[in-house]
Design a protein around this motif. Structure first.
Motif, PDB file in Angstrom:
ATOM      1  N   LEU A  57       0.830  -1.205   0.000  1.00  0.00           N
ATOM      2  CA  LEU A  57       0.000   0.000   0.000  1.00  0.00           C
ATOM      3  C   LEU A  57       0.866   1.257   0.000  1.00  0.00           C
ATOM      4  O   LEU A  57       0.610   2.211  -0.747  1.00  0.00           O
ATOM      5  CB  LEU A  57      -0.927  -0.001   1.213  1.00  0.00           C
ATOM      6  CG  LEU A  57      -2.108  -0.974   1.156  1.00  0.00           C
ATOM      7  CD1 LEU A  57      -2.747  -1.134   2.527  1.00  0.00           C
ATOM      8  CD2 LEU A  57      -3.147  -0.487   0.146  1.00  0.00           C
ATOM      9  N   ALA A  58       1.899   1.254   0.840  1.00  0.00           N
ATOM     10  CA  ALA A  58       2.775   2.420   0.922  1.00  0.00           C
ATOM     11  C   ALA A  58       3.575   2.603  -0.368  1.00  0.00           C
ATOM     12  O   ALA A  58       3.764   3.732  -0.844  1.00  0.00           O
ATOM     13  CB  ALA A  58       3.716   2.277   2.118  1.00  0.00           C
ATOM     14  N   LEU A  59       4.023   1.501  -0.955  1.00  0.00           N
ATOM     15  CA  LEU A  59       4.783   1.568  -2.209  1.00  0.00           C
ATOM     16  C   LEU A  59       3.906   2.102  -3.342  1.00  0.00           C
ATOM     17  O   LEU A  59       4.333   2.950  -4.128  1.00  0.00           O
ATOM     18  CB  LEU A  59       5.336   0.189  -2.553  1.00  0.00           C
ATOM     19  CG  LEU A  59       6.076   0.060  -3.893  1.00  0.00           C
ATOM     20  CD1 LEU A  59       7.275   0.996  -3.937  1.00  0.00           C
ATOM     21  CD2 LEU A  59       6.514  -1.380  -4.125  1.00  0.00           C
ATOM     22  N   ALA A  60       2.680   1.602  -3.439  1.00  0.00           N
ATOM     23  CA  ALA A  60       1.761   2.069  -4.490  1.00  0.00           C
ATOM     24  C   ALA A  60       1.447   3.552  -4.312  1.00  0.00           C
ATOM     25  O   ALA A  60       1.297   4.287  -5.297  1.00  0.00           O
ATOM     26  CB  ALA A  60       0.476   1.244  -4.462  1.00  0.00           C
ATOM     27  N   LEU A  61       1.352   4.002  -3.070  1.00  0.00           N
ATOM     28  CA  LEU A  61       1.122   5.428  -2.796  1.00  0.00           C
ATOM     29  C   LEU A  61       2.298   6.261  -3.304  1.00  0.00           C
ATOM     30  O   LEU A  61       2.106   7.314  -3.934  1.00  0.00           O
ATOM     31  CB  LEU A  61       0.939   5.625  -1.286  1.00  0.00           C
ATOM     32  CG  LEU A  61       0.737   7.068  -0.806  1.00  0.00           C
ATOM     33  CD1 LEU A  61      -0.570   7.637  -1.341  1.00  0.00           C
ATOM     34  CD2 LEU A  61       0.747   7.120   0.725  1.00  0.00           C
ATOM     35  N   PHE A  62       3.500   5.793  -3.046  1.00  0.00           N
ATOM     36  CA  PHE A  62       4.709   6.491  -3.504  1.00  0.00           C
ATOM     37  C   PHE A  62       4.736   6.594  -5.031  1.00  0.00           C
ATOM     38  O   PHE A  62       4.971   7.673  -5.594  1.00  0.00           O
ATOM     39  CB  PHE A  62       5.938   5.739  -2.985  1.00  0.00           C
ATOM     40  CG  PHE A  62       7.244   6.176  -3.587  1.00  0.00           C
ATOM     41  CD1 PHE A  62       7.641   7.503  -3.562  1.00  0.00           C
ATOM     42  CD2 PHE A  62       8.091   5.243  -4.176  1.00  0.00           C
ATOM     43  CE1 PHE A  62       8.856   7.896  -4.112  1.00  0.00           C
ATOM     44  CE2 PHE A  62       9.309   5.625  -4.721  1.00  0.00           C
ATOM     45  CZ  PHE A  62       9.675   6.956  -4.700  1.00  0.00           C
ATOM     46  N   ILE A  63       4.478   5.488  -5.721  1.00  0.00           N
ATOM     47  CA  ILE A  63       4.503   5.489  -7.191  1.00  0.00           C
ATOM     48  C   ILE A  63       3.418   6.409  -7.751  1.00  0.00           C
ATOM     49  O   ILE A  63       3.652   7.167  -8.700  1.00  0.00           O
ATOM     50  CB  ILE A  63       4.342   4.063  -7.738  1.00  0.00           C
ATOM     51  CG1 ILE A  63       5.516   3.166  -7.294  1.00  0.00           C
ATOM     52  CG2 ILE A  63       4.230   4.075  -9.255  1.00  0.00           C
ATOM     53  CD1 ILE A  63       6.864   3.578  -7.838  1.00  0.00           C
ATOM     54  N   ALA A  64       2.214   6.355  -7.176  1.00  0.00           N
ATOM     55  CA  ALA A  64       1.120   7.213  -7.661  1.00  0.00           C
ATOM     56  C   ALA A  64       1.466   8.687  -7.497  1.00  0.00           C
ATOM     57  O   ALA A  64       1.267   9.497  -8.411  1.00  0.00           O
ATOM     58  CB  ALA A  64      -0.172   6.877  -6.911  1.00  0.00           C
ATOM     59  N   ASN A  65       2.017   9.057  -6.347  1.00  0.00           N
ATOM     60  CA  ASN A  65       2.334  10.466  -6.089  1.00  0.00           C
ATOM     61  C   ASN A  65       3.479  10.976  -6.952  1.00  0.00           C
ATOM     62  O   ASN A  65       3.614  12.183  -7.162  1.00  0.00           O
ATOM     63  CB  ASN A  65       2.679  10.661  -4.612  1.00  0.00           C
ATOM     64  CG  ASN A  65       1.443  10.733  -3.733  1.00  0.00           C
ATOM     65  OD1 ASN A  65       0.318  10.628  -4.222  1.00  0.00           O
ATOM     66  ND2 ASN A  65       1.636  10.893  -2.448  1.00  0.00           N
ATOM     67  N   MET A  66       4.303  10.082  -7.472  1.00  0.00           N
ATOM     68  CA  MET A  66       5.419  10.503  -8.318  1.00  0.00           C
ATOM     69  C   MET A  66       4.942  11.118  -9.633  1.00  0.00           C
ATOM     70  O   MET A  66       5.706  11.779 -10.328  1.00  0.00           O
ATOM     71  CB  MET A  66       6.318   9.307  -8.608  1.00  0.00           C
ATOM     72  CG  MET A  66       7.108   8.866  -7.394  1.00  0.00           C
ATOM     73  SD  MET A  66       8.809   9.335  -7.517  1.00  0.00           S
ATOM     74  CE  MET A  66       9.409   7.979  -8.491  1.00  0.00           C
ATOM     75  N   PHE A  67       3.681  10.916  -9.979  1.00  0.00           N
ATOM     76  CA  PHE A  67       3.145  11.493 -11.208  1.00  0.00           C
ATOM     77  C   PHE A  67       2.714  12.946 -11.025  1.00  0.00           C
ATOM     78  O   PHE A  67       2.239  13.575 -11.969  1.00  0.00           O
ATOM     79  CB  PHE A  67       1.955  10.666 -11.713  1.00  0.00           C
ATOM     80  CG  PHE A  67       2.359   9.389 -12.386  1.00  0.00           C
ATOM     81  CD1 PHE A  67       2.658   9.364 -13.738  1.00  0.00           C
ATOM     82  CD2 PHE A  67       2.472   8.212 -11.673  1.00  0.00           C
ATOM     83  CE1 PHE A  67       3.037   8.188 -14.366  1.00  0.00           C
ATOM     84  CE2 PHE A  67       2.846   7.024 -12.286  1.00  0.00           C
ATOM     85  CZ  PHE A  67       3.134   7.020 -13.637  1.00  0.00           C
ATOM     86  N   GLU A  68       2.885  13.487  -9.831  1.00  0.00           N
ATOM     87  CA  GLU A  68       2.519  14.882  -9.574  1.00  0.00           C
ATOM     88  C   GLU A  68       3.333  15.828 -10.447  1.00  0.00           C
ATOM     89  O   GLU A  68       2.825  16.831 -10.944  1.00  0.00           O
ATOM     90  CB  GLU A  68       2.729  15.205  -8.091  1.00  0.00           C
ATOM     91  CG  GLU A  68       2.664  16.685  -7.739  1.00  0.00           C
ATOM     92  CD  GLU A  68       1.271  17.288  -7.926  1.00  0.00           C
ATOM     93  OE1 GLU A  68       1.141  18.513  -7.863  1.00  0.00           O
ATOM     94  OE2 GLU A  68       0.303  16.515  -8.144  1.00  0.00           O
ATOM     95  N   ASN A  69       4.607  15.529 -10.640  1.00  0.00           N
ATOM     96  CA  ASN A  69       5.485  16.405 -11.407  1.00  0.00           C
ATOM     97  C   ASN A  69       5.905  15.739 -12.709  1.00  0.00           C
ATOM     98  O   ASN A  69       6.094  14.527 -12.769  1.00  0.00           O
ATOM     99  CB  ASN A  69       6.737  16.741 -10.581  1.00  0.00           C
ATOM    100  CG  ASN A  69       6.383  17.427  -9.278  1.00  0.00           C
ATOM    101  OD1 ASN A  69       5.899  18.547  -9.273  1.00  0.00           O
ATOM    102  ND2 ASN A  69       6.609  16.733  -8.160  1.00  0.00           N
ATOM    103  N   LEU A  70       6.074  16.561 -13.733  1.00  0.00           N
ATOM    104  CA  LEU A  70       6.410  16.021 -15.044  1.00  0.00           C
ATOM    105  C   LEU A  70       7.741  15.275 -15.025  1.00  0.00           C
ATOM    106  O   LEU A  70       7.860  14.183 -15.595  1.00  0.00           O
ATOM    107  CB  LEU A  70       6.471  17.160 -16.070  1.00  0.00           C
ATOM    108  CG  LEU A  70       5.119  17.751 -16.489  1.00  0.00           C
ATOM    109  CD1 LEU A  70       5.334  18.984 -17.341  1.00  0.00           C
ATOM    110  CD2 LEU A  70       4.308  16.723 -17.259  1.00  0.00           C
TER     111      LEU A  70
END
Length: 531
Positions: free
Chosen positions: A382-395
């Motif tokens: 869950l924590a890893l998926a959260l990290f990967i998802a949030n990485m799309f915030e910036n180009l």
């Protein structure tokens, strides 16, 4: 185009089975069957070394005992090779071979079903049951295991399944080479300009000395100064200084990035799930008295970056070594890994996180860990998926997730985009609603990112198959919309590969009409590509 699909049937025992089987197991077996599928001009088979291929009939077994025509396939080679690569990395990977339960004939059956919906002969698939029901099956098993090694290519030439370079990949290399040549031309022009200026300076100095002798130095200096100023102004207008060019280039890049941010679909990120201050305090307390001096410094740097509103410049070169030890050291508490991933998820929302990520170009600490998502605990997933998802915030950080450059991890070639794909697929297809939600967000973010087809081609089949499989569950409207929009984007990026997969595998997107207006809108886009 259509391609002929054949099954090659070999007898590993070369006729001996029919003679010795009554003695070993009390019943006659006509052969110890080994099969392979021949399609697209290659022979594909599975054995103790994993999935392999060779030119037809070029194994040590020689010519097959029998060749059966199974049918025709319209599946493009690129789709097939992606499917095959997926099998070779999962259910038919190296080390998964089992003589009686998971062998070459099971593999041939699976390929035959995928390519043209056909089956290999039933008597071949039934052979393991005959052996298992006998009293002396271990003796025969040992014999067959020895014989299986002969079902190998005569040479190692192109044995492993590899993907051919696509035209897009070659085009990208051409563009890179053109950019490199352009850079060289600029350097040469700059060098030429410097030489001309130096030559003019030498001429000016020579003329000044000559006029000095004639007593005209004062007048000359004045005139030369005016001339020099004029030349400098003209040169500045026609050829900006390198520093001016760099500033202009940076300004153009910033303007383009802002334009891309405004024009792209907003990514789905999770801003409010982490209380950064509380998370850091818990993390710090868990690590109390467990860190050496360098690691203590890295912990303080993380605190300054997240809580002190400092830039990524505060994070030192050893920071990712510290993170890597926490993620991979089995002696570290499970809770510590969860908290460090949550803090990384918060850091992923910062504009300059890409500078931290670039520290990982050599060791791939973060992506090697992410590749193991199917082997870690649910809370870590869950924590890893959260990290990967949030990485799309910036180009920049989202582009980092989709890098195609490969390295080797556990004897497997992987890349950032393959790791990101694995996290997305695993999360989406899990049976945990919260993890599915984050997987759907990653899938949506991947689709809505402006991905060139040369990048997407490498994972198109895996992503599409995951979406279609997910549609067989009962997704919520929000998750259905994310996934349907992802599928719509993929149909636009991939040419005909994704539409063909949708039609072959299903379910058809129109099945979900009426869920909501925005879902119907995406279904219309997909259906337009299926016509």
């Amino acid at each position: 185009m259509t391609y002929k699909v054949e099954v090659y049937i070999y007898d590993l025992s070369r006729g001996m089975a029919s003679m010795i089987s009554p003695l070993l197991i009390g019943k006659r077996i006509d052969g110890v069957w080994h099969t392979s599928i021949v399609v697209y001009g290659r022979e594909y088979f599975f054995g103790s070394q994993g999935v392999e291929s060779c030119n037809p009939a070029s194994t040590a077994l020689g010519r097959p005992l029998q060749i059966l025509h199974l049918g025709e396939t319209q599946i493009p080679y690129t789709v097939f090779i992606e499917y095959l690569s997926g099998l070779s990395e999962t259910s038919y990977g190296t080390g998964t071979y089992d003589l009686l339960k998971h062998n070459c004939n099971n593999f041939s059956q699976e390929l035959a079903q995928f390519l043209c919906g056909a089956s290999i002969p039933k008597y071949i698939l039934d052979l393991p049951n005959d052996v298992l029901q006998s009293n002396l099956s271990p003796t025969l098993q040992k014999l067959v295991q020895q014989l299986e090694h002969s079902a190998r290519p005569v040479s190692d030439e192109n044995r492993r399944v590899t993907k051919e370079e696509s035209p897009e990949f070659l085009q990208l290399n051409t563009q890179i080479e053109e950019a490199r040549c352009a850079s060289q031309r600029i350097d040469e022009k700059r060098k030429s300009l410097k030489e001309k200026l130096a030559k003019k300076e030498r001429k000016k100095e020579k003329k000044r000395k000559k006029l000095q002798k004639q007593g005209l130095s004062v007048r000359f200096d004045s005139e030369v100064s005016i001339m020099a100023d004029t030349e400098t102004m003209n040169a500045a207008e026609s050829n900006p200084l390198p520093s001016d060019q760099a500033l202009q280039f940076e300004e153009d890049e910033r303007r383009q990035e802002e334009e891309r941010k405004r024009s792209r679909d907003p990514p789905i990120v999770f801003r409010d799930l982490i209380d950064v201050k509380a998370e850091y305090e818990i993390f710090e307390n868990l690590l109390k008295d467990q860190l050496i001096e360098d690691e203590r410094r890295s912990l303080d740097e993380l605190g300054q970056y997240l809580l002190g509103d400092e830039g990524s410049w505060v994070v030192g070169d050893g920071f990712l070594n510290f993170i890597g030890r926490l993620l991979n050291d089995t002696a570290v508490q499970h809770e510590i890994r969860i908290h460090v991933l949550n803090l990384l998820a918060a850091a992923a929302l910062k504009d300059d996180v890409i500078l931290v990520l670039h520290q990982d170009r050599k060791d791939h600490v973060l992506m090697n860990y992410a590749y193991e998502i199917d082997r870690i605990g649910v809370d870590e997933q869950l924590a890893l998926a959260l990290f990967i998802a949030n990485m799309f915030e910036n180009l920049n950080s989202s582009e980092w997730l989709l890098y195609i450059s490969e390295w080797t991890y556990n004897n497997q070639p992987i890349s950032n985009i393959r790791v990101t794909t694995k996290v997305a697929v695993h999360s989406l297809l899990s049976d945990i609603p919260e993890l599915q939600d984050r997987g759907a967000a990653i899938m949506y973010n991947m689709a809505c990112k402006e991905v060139k087809s040369v990048v997407f081609d490498d994972v198109a089949v895996e992503l599409t198959m995951a979406l279609l499989q997910y549609f067989n569950t009962k997704p919520t409207e929000e998750q259905l919309w994310r996934c349907m929009k992802s599928l719509a984007k993929f149909t636009q990026i991939s040419g005909q590969d994704v539409p063909q997969l949708i039609q072959m595998i299903g379910p058809h997107p129109s099945t979900f009409r009426g869920t909501s207006g925005r879902v119907d809108e995406q279904i219309d886009i997909i259906c337009a590509k299926l016509r």
